[in-house]
Design a protein around this motif. Sequence first.
Motif, PDB file in Angstrom:
ATOM      1  N   ILE A  86       0.842  -1.208   0.000  1.00 54.74           N
ATOM      2  CA  ILE A  86       0.000   0.000   0.000  1.00 54.74           C
ATOM      3  C   ILE A  86       0.871   1.250   0.000  1.00 54.74           C
ATOM      4  CG2 ILE A  86      -1.616   1.344   1.424  1.00 54.74           C
ATOM      5  CD1 ILE A  86      -2.801  -1.384   2.350  1.00 54.74           C
ATOM      6  N   ALA A  87       1.979   1.213   0.767  1.00 56.58           N
ATOM      7  CA  ALA A  87       2.849   2.390   0.831  1.00 56.58           C
ATOM      8  C   ALA A  87       3.586   2.621  -0.478  1.00 56.58           C
ATOM      9  CB  ALA A  87       3.848   2.212   1.974  1.00 56.58           C
ATOM     10  N   GLN A  88       3.905   1.567  -1.190  1.00 55.67           N
ATOM     11  CA  GLN A  88       4.702   1.701  -2.413  1.00 55.67           C
ATOM     12  C   GLN A  88       3.852   1.881  -3.662  1.00 55.67           C
ATOM     13  OE1 GLN A  88       7.127  -1.867  -2.234  1.00 55.67           O
ATOM     14  NE2 GLN A  88       8.729  -0.844  -1.008  1.00 55.67           N
ATOM     15  N   ARG A  89       2.546   1.630  -3.552  1.00 57.37           N
ATOM     16  CA  ARG A  89       1.678   1.768  -4.723  1.00 57.37           C
ATOM     17  C   ARG A  89       0.553   2.748  -4.399  1.00 57.37           C
ATOM     18  NH1 ARG A  89       0.046  -3.981  -7.041  1.00 57.37           N
ATOM     19  NH2 ARG A  89      -0.918  -2.557  -8.550  1.00 57.37           N
ATOM     20  N   PRO A  90       0.749   4.010  -4.724  1.00 57.87           N
ATOM     21  CA  PRO A  90      -0.218   5.055  -4.378  1.00 57.87           C
ATOM     22  C   PRO A  90      -1.623   4.778  -4.908  1.00 57.87           C
ATOM     23  CG  PRO A  90       1.837   6.016  -5.174  1.00 57.87           C
ATOM     24  CD  PRO A  90       1.924   4.553  -5.419  1.00 57.87           C
ATOM     25  N   GLU A  91      -1.717   4.073  -6.047  1.00 58.48           N
ATOM     26  CA  GLU A  91      -3.045   3.823  -6.604  1.00 58.48           C
ATOM     27  C   GLU A  91      -3.872   2.901  -5.706  1.00 58.48           C
ATOM     28  OE1 GLU A  91      -0.412   0.544  -8.308  1.00 58.48           O
ATOM     29  OE2 GLU A  91      -0.228   2.678  -7.775  1.00 58.48           O
ATOM     30  N   ILE A  92      -3.194   1.971  -5.007  1.00 59.43           N
ATOM     31  CA  ILE A  92      -3.914   1.088  -4.081  1.00 59.43           C
ATOM     32  C   ILE A  92      -4.436   1.897  -2.893  1.00 59.43           C
ATOM     33  CG2 ILE A  92      -3.699  -0.861  -2.484  1.00 59.43           C
ATOM     34  CD1 ILE A  92      -1.705  -2.117  -4.375  1.00 59.43           C
ATOM     35  N   LEU A  93      -3.574   2.745  -2.356  1.00 61.88           N
ATOM     36  CA  LEU A  93      -3.995   3.580  -1.224  1.00 61.88           C
ATOM     37  C   LEU A  93      -5.156   4.477  -1.623  1.00 61.88           C
ATOM     38  CD1 LEU A  93      -3.627   4.670   1.648  1.00 61.88           C
ATOM     39  CD2 LEU A  93      -1.929   6.276   0.725  1.00 61.88           C
ATOM     40  N   GLN A  94      -5.067   5.075  -2.805  1.00 62.16           N
ATOM     41  CA  GLN A  94      -6.140   5.972  -3.234  1.00 62.16           C
ATOM     42  C   GLN A  94      -7.449   5.214  -3.419  1.00 62.16           C
ATOM     43  OE1 GLN A  94      -6.049   9.377  -3.384  1.00 62.16           O
ATOM     44  NE2 GLN A  94      -8.250   9.027  -3.565  1.00 62.16           N
ATOM     45  N   ALA A  95      -7.368   4.008  -3.949  1.00 63.59           N
ATOM     46  CA  ALA A  95      -8.582   3.204  -4.137  1.00 63.59           C
ATOM     47  C   ALA A  95      -9.208   2.869  -2.778  1.00 63.59           C
ATOM     48  CB  ALA A  95      -8.245   1.927  -4.903  1.00 63.59           C
ATOM     49  N   LEU A  96      -8.377   2.556  -1.797  1.00 61.84           N
ATOM     50  CA  LEU A  96      -8.899   2.257  -0.463  1.00 61.84           C
ATOM     51  C   LEU A  96      -9.564   3.479   0.157  1.00 61.84           C
ATOM     52  CD1 LEU A  96      -5.916   0.145   0.939  1.00 61.84           C
ATOM     53  CD2 LEU A  96      -8.230  -0.691   0.522  1.00 61.84           C
ATOM     54  N   LYS A  97      -8.940   4.638   0.018  1.00 64.12           N
ATOM     55  CA  LYS A  97      -9.512   5.852   0.601  1.00 64.12           C
ATOM     56  C   LYS A  97     -10.814   6.245  -0.098  1.00 64.12           C
ATOM     57  CE  LYS A  97      -5.519   7.969   2.797  1.00 64.12           C
ATOM     58  NZ  LYS A  97      -4.768   9.216   3.048  1.00 64.12           N
ATOM     59  N   THR A  98     -10.859   6.025  -1.397  1.00 69.25           N
ATOM     60  CA  THR A  98     -12.085   6.336  -2.146  1.00 69.25           C
ATOM     61  C   THR A  98     -13.215   5.394  -1.714  1.00 69.25           C
ATOM     62  OG1 THR A  98     -10.818   7.134  -4.045  1.00 69.25           O
ATOM     63  CG2 THR A  98     -13.110   6.491  -4.441  1.00 69.25           C
ATOM     64  N   LYS A  99     -12.886   4.134  -1.598  1.00 68.82           N
ATOM     65  CA  LYS A  99     -13.903   3.158  -1.181  1.00 68.82           C
ATOM     66  C   LYS A  99     -14.394   3.465   0.230  1.00 68.82           C
ATOM     67  CE  LYS A  99     -14.657  -1.864  -0.910  1.00 68.82           C
ATOM     68  NZ  LYS A  99     -13.997  -3.201  -1.036  1.00 68.82           N
ATOM     69  N   LEU A 100     -13.474   3.815   1.107  1.00 63.92           N
ATOM     70  CA  LEU A 100     -13.858   4.158   2.474  1.00 63.92           C
ATOM     71  C   LEU A 100     -14.756   5.386   2.486  1.00 63.92           C
ATOM     72  CD1 LEU A 100     -13.726   3.947   5.548  1.00 63.92           C
ATOM     73  CD2 LEU A 100     -11.482   5.058   5.483  1.00 63.92           C
ATOM     74  N   ALA A 101     -14.405   6.398   1.700  1.00 67.87           N
ATOM     75  CA  ALA A 101     -15.233   7.610   1.649  1.00 67.87           C
ATOM     76  C   ALA A 101     -16.628   7.295   1.124  1.00 67.87           C
ATOM     77  CB  ALA A 101     -14.548   8.664   0.769  1.00 67.87           C
ATOM     78  N   ASP A 102     -16.706   6.409   0.113  1.00 65.86           N
ATOM     79  CA  ASP A 102     -18.011   6.039  -0.447  1.00 65.86           C
ATOM     80  C   ASP A 102     -18.851   5.243   0.563  1.00 65.86           C
ATOM     81  OD1 ASP A 102     -17.343   7.260  -2.821  1.00 65.86           O
ATOM     82  OD2 ASP A 102     -16.754   5.392  -3.835  1.00 65.86           O
ATOM     83  N   ASN A 103     -18.196   4.382   1.341  1.00 67.23           N
ATOM     84  CA  ASN A 103     -18.923   3.498   2.256  1.00 67.23           C
ATOM     85  C   ASN A 103     -19.249   4.146   3.596  1.00 67.23           C
ATOM     86  OD1 ASN A 103     -18.582   1.610   0.273  1.00 67.23           O
ATOM     87  ND2 ASN A 103     -17.239   0.261   1.439  1.00 67.23           N
ATOM     88  N   ARG A 104     -18.533   5.182   3.919  1.00 66.57           N
ATOM     89  CA  ARG A 104     -18.582   5.744   5.271  1.00 66.57           C
ATOM     90  C   ARG A 104     -20.003   6.029   5.736  1.00 66.57           C
ATOM     91  NH1 ARG A 104     -18.090  11.163   6.755  1.00 66.57           N
ATOM     92  NH2 ARG A 104     -17.191  11.576   8.828  1.00 66.57           N
ATOM     93  N   LEU A 105     -20.822   6.590   4.892  1.00 66.98           N
ATOM     94  CA  LEU A 105     -22.190   6.937   5.273  1.00 66.98           C
ATOM     95  C   LEU A 105     -23.224   5.984   4.688  1.00 66.98           C
ATOM     96  CD1 LEU A 105     -22.014  10.833   5.090  1.00 66.98           C
ATOM     97  CD2 LEU A 105     -21.715   9.342   7.074  1.00 66.98           C
ATOM     98  N   ARG A 106     -22.751   4.900   4.042  1.00 69.27           N
ATOM     99  CA  ARG A 106     -23.704   3.959   3.448  1.00 69.27           C
ATOM    100  C   ARG A 106     -23.631   2.569   4.072  1.00 69.27           C
ATOM    101  NH1 ARG A 106     -23.118   4.261  -2.985  1.00 69.27           N
ATOM    102  NH2 ARG A 106     -21.036   3.516  -2.416  1.00 69.27           N
ATOM    103  N   ALA A 107     -22.431   2.167   4.482  1.00 72.44           N
ATOM    104  CA  ALA A 107     -22.240   0.834   5.061  1.00 72.44           C
ATOM    105  C   ALA A 107     -22.794   0.810   6.493  1.00 72.44           C
ATOM    106  CB  ALA A 107     -20.762   0.465   5.032  1.00 72.44           C
TER     107      ALA A 107
END
Length: 775
Positions: A714-735
């Motif tokens: 996750i630290a070496q691949r920024p795209e993975i981190l960004q995907a996780l943060k995006t998913k978390l932001a999307d789920n935060r108020l829906r999950a």
Amino acid sequence: MAHDRVLALRPDLAEAWLGRGNLLTALERYDAAAAAYERALALKADLAEAWLGRGNLLVKLDRHDAAAAAYERALALKPGLLEAWLSLGNTLAELKRFDEALAACDKALALRPDLAEAWLGRNNAYFKLGRYEDALAASDKALALKPDLAAAWLGRGDALFKLERHGEALIAYDRALVAGPDLAEAWLGRGNVLTELQRDDEALVACDKALALKPDLAEAWLGRGNADAKLNHPNEAVSAYRKALARKPDLAEAWLGCGNAYSELARHDEALAAYDRALALKPDLVRAWLGRGNLLTSMERHDEALAAYERGLALEPDGVGLQGLRLRSKQNLCNWDDFESECSHLIESVAHDELVTDPFAFLSLASRSEDQHICAKRWTRRYQQAREPVWNGEVYKHDRVRIGYVSADFQEHATAYLMAGVFDSHRRSLFDVTAISIGPSDSSPMRRRLESAFEHFLDAGRLSDAEVAAKIAAAEIDILVDLKGFTKSARTNIFTRRAAPIQVNYLGYPGTMGADYIDYIIADPTVIPPAAQRDYSEKVVYLPDCYQPNDSRRRVAETTPTRAQCGLPEQGFVFCCFNNNYKITPDVFDVWMRILRKVPGSVLWLFESNAAAPANLKQEAERRGVDAARIVFARSVPLPDHLARHRLADLFLDTLPYNAHTTASDALWAGLPVLTRIGETFAGRVAASLLKAIGLPELITDSPERYEGLAIEIAQRPEILQALKTKLADNRLRAPLFDTKRFTEQIEAAYLAMHERFQAGLAPDTIVAEDRAKA
């Protein structure tokens, strides 16, 4: 007086002055008695009985050295003077010259083998030596010779009390009082044993009986203070202890009591001074070292707490709970000297049913659920046995289910942050909800919010356990929920009295209570898998998503601090963990340091839960080849600001065997992904439960290798981190995790299922609560 008439005729008659002295001593006219003995001895220096009388007077005046010398003069003159040998034995015991005391009693017994009082003297000497079995045998010899000797029954009771044979001790004290109803010390002994039996109101009455007979009996004021303390009346306890000390300033146990009461009142400086006075007087008083350690722990002075626990353990290696407290102090300091061997020893000791640690301290060790169950059951058997229930088996018939929440944390506290939304959201058409507050009020906005959230708010902080249980029963609470368990400020003895038909363990303590008076534990399938139910005394109630509540109204500060303001470098990946320092283990830290070495320029941002831990952690980093400057510490700030600073971090690294709990939901609420490793026990599976409920199961790992590898990836691949943060932001108020309304309906469904079983006459059993959102 007859002696005066004789002396008027024969002023030089030594025996008459002796008789006068004895009578004046009995009348407590000690100055006049001393003068009479002096006159007798001036007239007849070899009058052994006058030296005996002088010794008895000196004992009354607490001048034991001089008394012993007087008895020895009497015996030099008259070796067969039985009473002098007996009195000398008792006096030498007071002077801690125990071998000589026993020898004196033996001399008395050689003169008269059937002298019960001489066996009583041996009892006294053995008792002061701490040889309680021998003291018991000596008192039994005395009673065989003289069954109605009240002092021997008292001695028997005292020995049995020290041997923790409390039921037998109570019988002995009662027999003493039959033989001598005015024996204040027997009333005192009765009070002390009743305190240990947690019959605190009766203990108070017994101590008051002792004081009515002997108002200046310091030990009775001490006993009264102990009873007041057990009744949760710390101010009254302090008053009683002070009265004891006014009469006996060197009574170390009264200083100990003051320390405990001042600690309860959060008067920390006075508490510390009181413990220090106790230890100056009695350096081997283990309970004072324990109290001092507990106080310093609450003050986050863990290095000093560790020293106190170590002193206690040196004096009493098998002291109840001391090994666990000592190890927890080392964990708080991140002092890992002999960590693995000490953990292994503690776990092995618990498996052998030894009382070496309290259950909460045990949770942070790499133990099994089975071990934690053993620990809880053993602790409960010792300290929290079920007692006479205040609920008498009634089946309440109410229009709404009555729920009572018991907690010391209805204030600015992690439990309140999690539960506040649930308290707000309970449907009043179905539930009548009461708060039973057993802690102080901090007059905070959170406290005010909670007071308005409940229909009834009982401030029970200064009520005794029995009084609280009686009020709960009088309110006909259907379901009583313990939000504390074995954690700090718990009042488990409210529940031992069976205050309500249904009693529930929830949230505060992530494990079993090991008690037959707790019917249910609320969990989810992740924290307690079905196969683990055997390791819980409670029946498990499964919520559909996650057992942990969350408050969707928690505010995150709009302003984000700068990296520089937080001590972070302007560039580089930021790993963080805001768990309490005691959760960090050498194994976890090994992995973290390997991660830092493989991610150049990264830093690890940790919470500074006490002032001493950072230096130890920086030193441990250097030992593992990592520059200490890469370990950064965050101090405590108000919750909205704390949540906001999560924005500066990139990935939260969890701990094991004790996961992030509230700290994990804080991170997820603030938008920060959490990487966890799932363990075997409840405490080690919480973060996995949270991640499933927020829709991020890919951040759950099951081995240190996978945990380390995923963190580096996750630290070496920024795209993975960004995907996780995006998913978390999307789920935060829906999950489900942060859907407070949905969660409240789920836990309400659980309460209704418990209630329906009880109303139908069914015993508690496993319950799977329905999820109406999925229905």
